[in-house]
Design an enzyme around this catalytic site. Structure first.
Site, mmCIF file in Angstrom:
data_model
loop_
_atom_site.group_PDB
_atom_site.id
_atom_site.type_symbol
_atom_site.label_atom_id
_atom_site.label_comp_id
_atom_site.label_asym_id
_atom_site.label_seq_id
_atom_site.Cartn_x
_atom_site.Cartn_y
_atom_site.Cartn_z
ATOM 1 C CG ASN A 10 -1.725 1.239 1.400
ATOM 2 O OD1 ASN A 10 -1.786 2.058 0.480
ATOM 3 N ND2 ASN A 10 -2.368 1.406 2.550
ATOM 4 C CE LYS A 12 -0.035 3.288 4.718
ATOM 5 N NZ LYS A 12 -0.134 3.427 6.142
ATOM 6 C CG HIS A 95 -6.025 1.747 4.853
ATOM 7 N ND1 HIS A 95 -5.613 2.708 5.745
ATOM 8 C CD2 HIS A 95 -5.003 0.852 4.749
ATOM 9 C CE1 HIS A 95 -4.390 2.409 6.151
ATOM 10 N NE2 HIS A 95 -3.995 1.295 5.561
ATOM 11 C CD GLU A 97 -3.146 5.381 6.541
ATOM 12 O OE1 GLU A 97 -3.050 5.452 5.303
ATOM 13 O OE2 GLU A 97 -2.249 4.870 7.254
ATOM 14 C CD GLU A 167 -3.784 -2.786 6.956
ATOM 15 O OE1 GLU A 167 -2.701 -3.079 6.473
ATOM 16 O OE2 GLU A 167 -4.322 -1.683 6.791
ATOM 17 N N GLY A 173 1.996 1.799 10.774
ATOM 18 C CA GLY A 173 2.952 2.909 10.683
ATOM 19 C C GLY A 173 3.613 3.250 12.006
ATOM 20 C CB SER A 213 4.774 -2.311 11.915
ATOM 21 O OG SER A 213 4.319 -0.991 12.169
HETATM 22 C C1 PEP Z 1 -1.059 -0.021 6.030
HETATM 23 O O1 PEP Z 1 -1.293 1.161 6.196
HETATM 24 O O2 PEP Z 1 -1.812 -0.711 5.319
HETATM 25 C C2 PEP Z 1 0.104 -0.597 6.713
HETATM 26 C C3 PEP Z 1 0.098 -1.861 7.016
HETATM 27 O O3 PEP Z 1 1.143 0.266 6.996
HETATM 28 P P1 PEP Z 1 2.545 -0.097 7.708
HETATM 29 O O4 PEP Z 1 3.047 -1.363 7.073
HETATM 30 O O5 PEP Z 1 3.425 1.076 7.395
HETATM 31 O O6 PEP Z 1 2.252 -0.263 9.142
#
Ligand code: PEP
Length: 248
Positions: A10, A12, A95, A97, A167, A173, A213
């Site tokens: 992703n 972003k 997601h 976000e 998630e 993040g 992460s």
């Molecule tokens: C995401 O936003 O889908 C995600 C998993 O981000 P990160 O791997 O940076 O935690």
């Protein structure tokens, strides 16, 4: 039942079109693995150059967002037919976000899942709890409620093609990864829920990712779990580490 692993990046709101093409070139040899579905979910403006850049490779292209109407007066939006025509196969929906920053609720997310299927796009449906719900211990009920709402009216045959990404928001993040056991607990719960809402064959077919992460160091352990069929990767998808995750 053997489910095919799916590792999706992703990106972003990172990478200009020229940076996106350069990243595709950097990752090209690193992400080679015919046993895994590799997907780059990229910003809308990068879709056309990225589709071109990954032609002839094992990489599939996904989008990060779309609107539920096919066309019309929806300034700033892009539609599923536009994505499809550009060569997009996957679409991230729900997601955290988009839920938290852009106010998308489960009614819209459910409409998006149905529209994606109707348009021939494969949804990567995200769910996950906040740190508060994790601490309160009510995260399981929350995840079950999200999935139940988001799949309202979605058929078993469609769910067999669906990807669900668990998630936890506290792990996105932040550098704080769920342990493999914490991730597996919720991914197993999601599969049980799909069996309850649909049937065992559908639960056996649906692919469930962990996201939060995930990196080159922790991917192998997370991906070794019985109910974790892949990963949705943010930060590490923009680096050569992504190749190590694909091949973990
Ligand atoms: C995401 O936003 O889908 C995600 C998993 O981000 P990160 O791997 O940076 O935690």
């Amino acid at each position: 039942m053997a489910r095919r692993r799916i590792i999706a990046g992703n990106w972003k709101m990172n990478k200009t079109p020229s940076e996106a093409v350069a990243l595709c070139a950097e990752l090209k040899d690193l992400v080679k693995n015919d046993a895994v579905d590799v997907v780059y979910c990229v910003p809308a403006i990068d879709i056309v150059p990225v589709v071109e850049a990954v032609k002839g490779t094992n990489v599939h292209v996904g989008a990060e967002n779309f609107y539920i109407e096919d066309k019309g007066a929806f300034t700033g939006e892009i539609s599923a037919p536009m994505l499809k025509d550009a060569g997009v196969e996957y679409i991230i929906i729900g997601h955290s976000e988009r839920r938290d920053i852009f106010g998308e609720n489960d009614i819209l997310i459910n409409q998006k899942v149905k529209k994606a299927f109707a348009s021939g796009l494969k949804p990567i449906l995200c769910c996950g709890e906040s740190p508060t719900l994790r601490k309160a211990g009510t995260y399981k009920e929350w995840i079950e409620r999200q999935i139940t709402w988001d799949l309202d009216g979605v058929t078993a045959d469609q769910v067999k093609e669906l990807v669900i990404a668990y998630e936890p928001i506290w792990a996105i993040g932040t550098g704080e990864t769920a342990t493999a056991d914490q991730a597996e607990e919720v991914c197993a719960l999601i599969r049980e829920l799909i069996a309850k809402l649909y049937d065992q064959a559908t639960a056996d077919a649906v692919r469930i990712q962990y996201g939060g992460s995930m990196n080159a160091g922790n991917a192998a352990e997370l991906l070794s779990k019985a109910n974790i069929d892949g990963g949705l990767i943010g930060g590490a998808s923009l680096k050569p580490d992504f190749g190590q995750i694909v091949n973990a």
